[in-house]
Write a protein that holds these residues in place. Structure first.
Motif, short mmCIF file in Angstrom:
data_model
loop_
_atom_site.label_atom_id
_atom_site.label_comp_id
_atom_site.label_asym_id
_atom_site.label_seq_id
_atom_site.Cartn_x
_atom_site.Cartn_y
_atom_site.Cartn_z
N LEU A 146 -10.46 -2.14 1.70
CA LEU A 146 -11.27 -1.36 0.76
C LEU A 146 -12.73 -1.79 0.81
O LEU A 146 -13.63 -0.94 0.89
CB LEU A 146 -10.71 -1.52 -0.66
CG LEU A 146 -11.45 -0.78 -1.78
CD1 LEU A 146 -11.42 0.72 -1.53
CD2 LEU A 146 -10.83 -1.11 -3.13
N MET A 154 1.74 1.68 -3.56
CA MET A 154 0.57 2.14 -4.32
C MET A 154 0.32 3.63 -4.08
O MET A 154 -0.19 4.33 -4.96
CB MET A 154 -0.67 1.34 -3.92
CG MET A 154 -0.66 -0.10 -4.42
SD MET A 154 -2.04 -1.05 -3.75
CE MET A 154 -3.44 -0.13 -4.36
N ARG A 155 0.68 4.10 -2.90
CA ARG A 155 0.52 5.52 -2.60
C ARG A 155 1.64 6.35 -3.21
O ARG A 155 1.42 7.38 -3.84
CB ARG A 155 0.48 5.72 -1.08
CG ARG A 155 0.28 7.16 -0.65
CD ARG A 155 0.56 7.35 0.83
NE ARG A 155 1.96 7.17 1.15
CZ ARG A 155 2.48 7.33 2.38
NH1 ARG A 155 1.69 7.63 3.39
NH2 ARG A 155 3.76 7.14 2.59
N LEU A 181 0.82 -1.21 0.00
CA LEU A 181 0.00 0.00 0.00
C LEU A 181 0.86 1.26 0.00
O LEU A 181 0.48 2.28 -0.58
CB LEU A 181 -0.94 0.00 1.21
CG LEU A 181 -2.19 -0.85 1.03
CD1 LEU A 181 -2.84 -1.14 2.36
CD2 LEU A 181 -3.17 -0.17 0.09
N THR A 182 2.01 1.19 0.64
CA THR A 182 2.93 2.33 0.60
C THR A 182 3.41 2.57 -0.83
O THR A 182 3.49 3.71 -1.30
CB THR A 182 4.13 2.10 1.53
OG1 THR A 182 3.65 1.82 2.86
CG2 THR A 182 5.03 3.33 1.60
N LEU A 198 -6.22 3.64 3.20
CA LEU A 198 -6.17 2.18 3.26
C LEU A 198 -4.93 1.72 4.02
O LEU A 198 -4.99 0.79 4.83
CB LEU A 198 -6.17 1.59 1.85
CG LEU A 198 -7.40 1.87 0.98
CD1 LEU A 198 -7.21 1.27 -0.40
CD2 LEU A 198 -8.66 1.30 1.63
N LYS A 199 -3.81 2.38 3.77
CA LYS A 199 -2.55 2.01 4.43
C LYS A 199 -2.64 2.23 5.93
O LYS A 199 -2.24 1.36 6.72
CB LYS A 199 -1.40 2.84 3.85
CG LYS A 199 -0.04 2.56 4.48
CD LYS A 199 0.95 3.66 4.19
CE LYS A 199 0.61 4.95 4.89
NZ LYS A 199 0.67 4.84 6.39
N PHE A 251 -5.12 -5.16 1.32
CA PHE A 251 -5.84 -3.91 1.09
C PHE A 251 -7.22 -4.13 0.47
O PHE A 251 -8.11 -3.30 0.64
CB PHE A 251 -5.00 -2.97 0.20
CG PHE A 251 -4.94 -3.36 -1.25
CD1 PHE A 251 -5.88 -2.90 -2.15
CD2 PHE A 251 -3.93 -4.18 -1.71
CE1 PHE A 251 -5.82 -3.25 -3.48
CE2 PHE A 251 -3.86 -4.53 -3.04
CZ PHE A 251 -4.80 -4.08 -3.93
N PRO A 294 -5.10 5.70 -1.20
CA PRO A 294 -4.25 4.60 -0.72
C PRO A 294 -3.65 4.87 0.67
O PRO A 294 -3.36 3.93 1.41
CB PRO A 294 -3.14 4.49 -1.78
CG PRO A 294 -3.17 5.78 -2.53
CD PRO A 294 -4.58 6.25 -2.46
N ASP A 295 -3.51 6.14 1.05
CA ASP A 295 -3.00 6.46 2.38
C ASP A 295 -4.01 6.08 3.45
O ASP A 295 -3.63 5.58 4.52
CB ASP A 295 -2.67 7.96 2.47
CG ASP A 295 -2.02 8.33 3.79
OD1 ASP A 295 -0.90 7.84 4.05
OD2 ASP A 295 -2.62 9.07 4.58
#
Length: 301
Positions: free
Chosen positions: A253, A177-178, A174-175, A233-234, A249, A230-231
């Motif tokens: 979501l 993805m962000r 996720l990091t 979600l992270k 994730f 994404p942040d």
């Protein structure tokens, strides 16, 4: 296009980026703490109000309950990680630009600058992911009143003891993805704004401090406009109990959309945007000042 009066130096970018990152943390950490608390606050029971009604309510309650120190809770982890992280971030951007140049004086297009920025996001994840995990856990711990971790180092030790290196690096995907698309937007926007703000007949390197602050601040806003979903979600994933989201994730979501709607992906939006301008303005000004100093003391580096 951006004027490049001398060859790009990833090494200078490394040191100047580290200084810029320190400037960013000191200016932006209080609102980052507010953002995480808003993103991770528990869902209220039926008929009960939420813990925080919004950004300013969270700020007020944190200040009243914990004082100024509460706004800087968990700052040790990003301070320890931010110098190498931003150093690596700006190094990655410099390297990404250098790799796309056929000749040292080639001027890059905006898609090329975006690609170089994405490379910087890949470079920073190894440092960013554990720092973000520790920071988020310490920030929500302060909000709940529980004291599981005595500080950043204790948090890292407990995470490693409980789940090994995977526990420390929980949320790495996720990091990525962000940070990969957001970093591309960040650097491309900054270079674009610098070009727009440079007076005719002047060099980009002669840009005044107020214009650098403005370009850096707006670049931060563009960066976070891409990074917020994404942040969220992270932050949820990194602070969840072990085993809560077995599919990563995707489970986070689905839960957020089902229980709180699409708007939940923009939790903390106000805090992020209030923080984004001054923090990133400070970052880029620090970077440019450090770069000028390095060019002065080591022009051939």
């Amino acid at each position: 296009m951006a004027e490049q009066p001398q060859p790009i130096s990833p090494v200078k970018n490394f040191f100047a980026g580290g200084f810029g990152g320190v400037c960013l943390v000191f200016v932006g950490h209080p609102l980052d703490a507010i953002k995480v608390r808003l993103q991770t606050q528990p869902k209220p029971q039926p008929g009960q109000p939420p813990l925080y009604s919004g950004t300013f309510d969270c700020f007020r309650k944190t200040l009243v309950g914990e004082g100024v120190r509460g706004l800087y809770r968990g700052m040790a982890a990003p301070i320890i990680g931010v110098t190498p992280m931003f150093a690596v971030c700006f190094f990655g951007f410099g390297l990404g630009k250098r790799l796309q140049q056929r000749k040292p004086d080639d001027v890059l297009t905006y898609p090329q600058l975006f690609a170089a920025g994405m490379l910087s996001g890949v470079f920073t994840t190894a440092i960013m992911a554990p720092g973000e995990r520790i920071k988020c856990l310490l920030q929500i711990q302060a909000a709940t009143g529980e004291t599981k971790y005595s500080g950043s180092l204790d948090c890292a030790k407990q995470l490693y003891r409980e789940a090994g290196i995977r526990g420390v690096y929980k949320g790495t995907v996720l990091t990525l993805m962000r940070d990969v698309p957001a970093s591309g937007m960040y650097f491309m926007t900054y270079e674009w704004l610098k070009n727009i703000l440079t007076p005719e007949g002047k060099s980009v390197s002669e840009l005044s401090a107020p214009r650098i602050l403005f370009a850096g601040g707006l670049a931060g806003i563009f960066n976070w406009a891409v990074a917020i979903p994404p942040d969220v979600l992270k932050s949820r994933f990194q602070t969840a109990p072990p085993g809560k989201y077995p599919n990563g994730f995707r489970d986070v979501l689905r839960e957020l959309i089902r229980e709180e709607g699409v708007a939940s992906l923009y939790k903390g939006f106000t805090a992020v945007m209030i923080r984004a301008f001054p923090a990133n303005a400070a970052c880029f000004l620090g970077f440019e000042v450090a770069m000028k100093f390095l060019n002065w003391i080591a022009p051939g580096l």
